[in-house]
Design an enzyme around this catalytic site. Structure first.
Site, PDB file in Angstrom:
ATOM      1  N   GLU A   1      -3.482 -14.649  -5.479  1.00  0.00           N
ATOM      2  CA  GLU A   1      -2.631 -13.560  -5.981  1.00  0.00           C
ATOM      3  C   GLU A   1      -1.823 -14.097  -7.164  1.00  0.00           C
ATOM      4  O   GLU A   1      -1.404 -15.254  -7.156  1.00  0.00           O
ATOM      5  CB  GLU A   1      -1.729 -13.098  -4.819  1.00  0.00           C
ATOM      6  CG  GLU A   1      -0.466 -12.373  -5.189  1.00  0.00           C
ATOM      7  CD  GLU A   1      -0.686 -11.024  -5.875  1.00  0.00           C
ATOM      8  OE1 GLU A   1      -1.542 -10.241  -5.453  1.00  0.00           O
ATOM      9  OE2 GLU A   1       0.033 -10.779  -6.869  1.00  0.00           O
TER      10      GLU A   1
ATOM     11  N   TYR B   1      -6.814 -11.011  -4.800  1.00  0.00           N
ATOM     12  CA  TYR B   1      -5.765 -10.022  -5.105  1.00  0.00           C
ATOM     13  C   TYR B   1      -5.044  -9.707  -3.787  1.00  0.00           C
ATOM     14  O   TYR B   1      -4.940  -8.541  -3.379  1.00  0.00           O
ATOM     15  CB  TYR B   1      -6.350  -8.740  -5.708  1.00  0.00           C
ATOM     16  CG  TYR B   1      -7.284  -8.956  -6.873  1.00  0.00           C
ATOM     17  CD1 TYR B   1      -6.780  -9.084  -8.163  1.00  0.00           C
ATOM     18  CD2 TYR B   1      -8.663  -9.038  -6.695  1.00  0.00           C
ATOM     19  CE1 TYR B   1      -7.637  -9.271  -9.244  1.00  0.00           C
ATOM     20  CE2 TYR B   1      -9.522  -9.226  -7.767  1.00  0.00           C
ATOM     21  CZ  TYR B   1      -9.018  -9.333  -9.039  1.00  0.00           C
ATOM     22  OH  TYR B   1      -9.863  -9.517 -10.097  1.00  0.00           O
TER      23      TYR B   1
ATOM     24  N   ASP C   1      -9.284  -6.584  -3.198  1.00  0.00           N
ATOM     25  CA  ASP C   1      -8.470  -5.366  -3.339  1.00  0.00           C
ATOM     26  C   ASP C   1      -7.780  -5.425  -4.706  1.00  0.00           C
ATOM     27  O   ASP C   1      -6.575  -5.624  -4.811  1.00  0.00           O
ATOM     28  CB  ASP C   1      -7.444  -5.322  -2.189  1.00  0.00           C
ATOM     29  CG  ASP C   1      -6.605  -4.058  -2.193  1.00  0.00           C
ATOM     30  OD1 ASP C   1      -6.910  -3.140  -2.973  1.00  0.00           O
ATOM     31  OD2 ASP C   1      -5.640  -3.992  -1.409  1.00  0.00           O
TER      32      ASP C   1
ATOM     33  N   CYS D   1      -8.709   1.406  -5.536  1.00  0.00           N
ATOM     34  CA  CYS D   1      -7.939   2.619  -5.813  1.00  0.00           C
ATOM     35  C   CYS D   1      -8.523   3.318  -7.036  1.00  0.00           C
ATOM     36  O   CYS D   1      -8.099   4.410  -7.384  1.00  0.00           O
ATOM     37  CB  CYS D   1      -6.468   2.290  -6.017  1.00  0.00           C
ATOM     38  SG  CYS D   1      -6.192   1.052  -7.275  1.00  0.00           S
TER      39      CYS D   1
ATOM     40  N   GLN E   1       0.869  -1.184   0.000  1.00  0.00           N
ATOM     41  CA  GLN E   1       0.000   0.000   0.000  1.00  0.00           C
ATOM     42  C   GLN E   1       0.904   1.232   0.000  1.00  0.00           C
ATOM     43  O   GLN E   1       1.815   1.331   0.833  1.00  0.00           O
ATOM     44  CB  GLN E   1      -0.908   0.006   1.232  1.00  0.00           C
ATOM     45  CG  GLN E   1      -1.895  -1.158   1.301  1.00  0.00           C
ATOM     46  CD  GLN E   1      -3.002  -1.086   0.256  1.00  0.00           C
ATOM     47  OE1 GLN E   1      -3.171  -0.070  -0.427  1.00  0.00           O
ATOM     48  NE2 GLN E   1      -3.739  -2.172   0.108  1.00  0.00           N
TER      49      GLN E   1
END
Ligand SMILES: C[S@@+](CC[C@H](N)C(=O)[O-])C[C@H]1O[C@@H](n2cnc3c(N)ncnc32)[C@H](O)[C@@H]1O
Length: 477
Positions: free
Chosen positions: A352, A325, A404, A433, A285
């Site tokens: 992932e 993710y 995410d 995001c 992040q």
């Protein structure tokens, strides 16, 4: 998927892209315009003297300015400000000296409070326009929204600098040229301390490469990540050279000058795992304070979910949670820890695409009921969906999903399958995001019987148009 050495673009492709960008340049065409709105990329919108829409960089709503047209497209033009004639009361002097040239930030000229207000306004516009959320859901989103304002300067723990042999910095705001900087207002202080080391040593590395005739035209991107143990880890994120066969030798020379070791590890503070380590190419992040903050909000929602399960005296005490993710698994064990507080068992799965990240996850979550899976999320969800449809396989519905995704979002198809795979009482927490992806993807949840339970907008990327959204959606509890 990102990997530094095999992701390199050809140098020649890159150069021709630069040329194409300059192709539409129109010089010296000036108009005086008054803007009537602000687009979600931070540019003011005005109508030109010929009726065509003009997007103006660094201009606010309801300002009048003499502008210079920098390029024309088929149905709009782009412009920069020459002189502001009537400034907005929300205009401030940009705190960064590189702001007029550097393409890194778009809102330096806007007061911090107004930056946050704009982001929440843009977010609701996006829910309406792109997500096509209906008015009842928009109303509940407006009531639930909690706007969280994070520190605006020196917050980025990861940045990527470009270097061309001479200039080190970010790409320009209206050209592809690298803007040479010696300081970055949004990068962390530790990263700033590395800038002169980085530049001096890249100059030496490029000089050695040229002297040994391994390459002449070169450009590279170096990624710097601040760890919680005060170190900054460097990584060559991209490198282009005109003599392709020498690329590996050149990379070794750069690595030597920057003292890059291949097994560098990033240390992070984690709320529930004492030593959290990740391999350098794993996602992290970008805001220094975000990991703890996002973790706290996801934890509160997960705890609430289990609290209601207990309150409603549901007999189920074996739960399944997915972290899609997952990166290196910052959030992956969270449902397990939450379940423990309520005496229920939670089996966690993390999916992932990058193997390095899953390797980190498996080390961090050793001895916990967390399984890291290297797979494309789309493939994984589809396989699970097929299992559910097949009467010969045993499939247990999913109770909690943390999502995410990257900017592009998960996509409608994955979201539709998620709706089918979730149990009647379930919780989906979507961290985004990109507000447009959030709006589009989460509408599928609303149509699938989920309701919005909490909504946070994190103004985590001060001075830029970016922000992060966490929406928690529940069904049946
Ligand atoms: C925004 S990051 C989230 C990481 C994690 N939640 C964290 O906080 O550290 C998105 C992650 O998705 C991964 N990713 C992107 N596309 C993917 C795909 N199609 N399948 C699996 N993983 C993907 C990226 O490698 C990245 O680690």
């Amino acid at each position: 998927m990102q990997h530094h050495r095999n992701r390199q673009k050809s140098f020649h492709t890159h150069r021709s892209h630069l040329k194409n960008n300059q192709h539409n340049l129109v010089k010296h065409e000036k108009e005086t315009l008054t803007s009537y709105a602000l687009s979600t990329d931070g540019k003011a919108i005005a109508r030109g003297e010929d009726g065509i829409i003009v997007f103006i960089k660094d201009m606010l709503e309801n300002e009048t300015a003499k502008v210079e047209i920098i390029n024309k497209k088929s149905n709009y033009k782009n412009a920069i400000i020459n002189k502001i004639e009537s400034p907005s009361p929300h205009r401030v002097t940009p705190p960064c000296k590189f702001t007029d040239r550097c393409g890194g930030c778009q809102l330096q000229h806007v007061s911090p409070e107004v930056q946050s207000e704009l982001k929440s306004r843009w977010f609701f516009e996006t829910l309406k326009r792109i997500g096509k959320w209906d008015s009842a859901n928009i109303n509940s989103a407006e009531k639930l929204l909690s706007l969280i304002f994070l520190k605006q300067e020196h917050y980025r723990r990861r940045v990527r600098f470009h270097f061309n042999g001479k200039e080190l910095g970010f790409r320009g705001s209206h050209s592809n040229r690298i803007v040479d900087i010696d300081h970055c207002l949004i990068a962390s202080l530790k990263i700033n301390e590395k800038i002169s080391f980085l530049k001096d040593n890249l100059i030496k590395a490029f000089k050695e490469i040229q002297e040994k005739k391994f390459g002449k035209l070169m450009e590279c991107e170096i990624e710097l990540t601040e760890c919680d143990d005060e170190k900054v880890v460097l990584n060559i994120a991209d490198f282009q050279v005109d003599q392709d066969p020498n690329k590996e030798i050149c990379l070794t020379i750069i690595e030597k000058y920057l003292t890059i070791q291949n097994e560098q590890i990033i240390h992070l503070k984690h709320s529930e795992l004492p030593r959290f380590r990740l391999k350098k190419q794993s996602f992290i992040q970008p805001h220094l304070d975000c990991i703890q903050l996002y973790y706290q909000h996801i934890k509160e929602n997960t705890d609430d979910f289990f609290k209601n399960i207990i309150k409603n005296k549901q007999d189920k005490n074996q739960f399944i949670a997915w972290d899609l993710y997952s990166g290196a698994g910052i959030f992956s064990p969270l449902p397990y820890f939450s379940g423990k507080r309520f005496n229920v068992d939670v089996q966690c799965f993390a999916v992932e695409g990058i193997k390095d990240a899953i390797d980190s996850l498996n080390i961090n979550c050793k001895n916990l009921p967390v399984a890291g899976i290297v797979n494309d999320v789309e493939v994984f969800v589809d396989q699970e969906f097929k299992k559910k449809l097949d009467p010969l396989t045993q499939f247990k519905d999913i109770d909690i999903i943390i999502l995410d995704p990257p900017r592009a979002g998960a996509g409608i198809e994955i979201m539709q399958k998620i709706v089918e795979l979730c149990s009647k009482k379930s919780l989906v927490m979507y961290l985004a995001c990109d507000p447009a992806s959030f709006a589009r993807d989460t509408r599928v949840l609303l149509e699938g019987g989920f309701r919005l339970k909490s909504l946070n907008l994190f103004d985590a990327f001060g001075h830029t148009i970016h922000y992060e959204v966490l929406g928690c959606f529940e069904r049946g509890n």
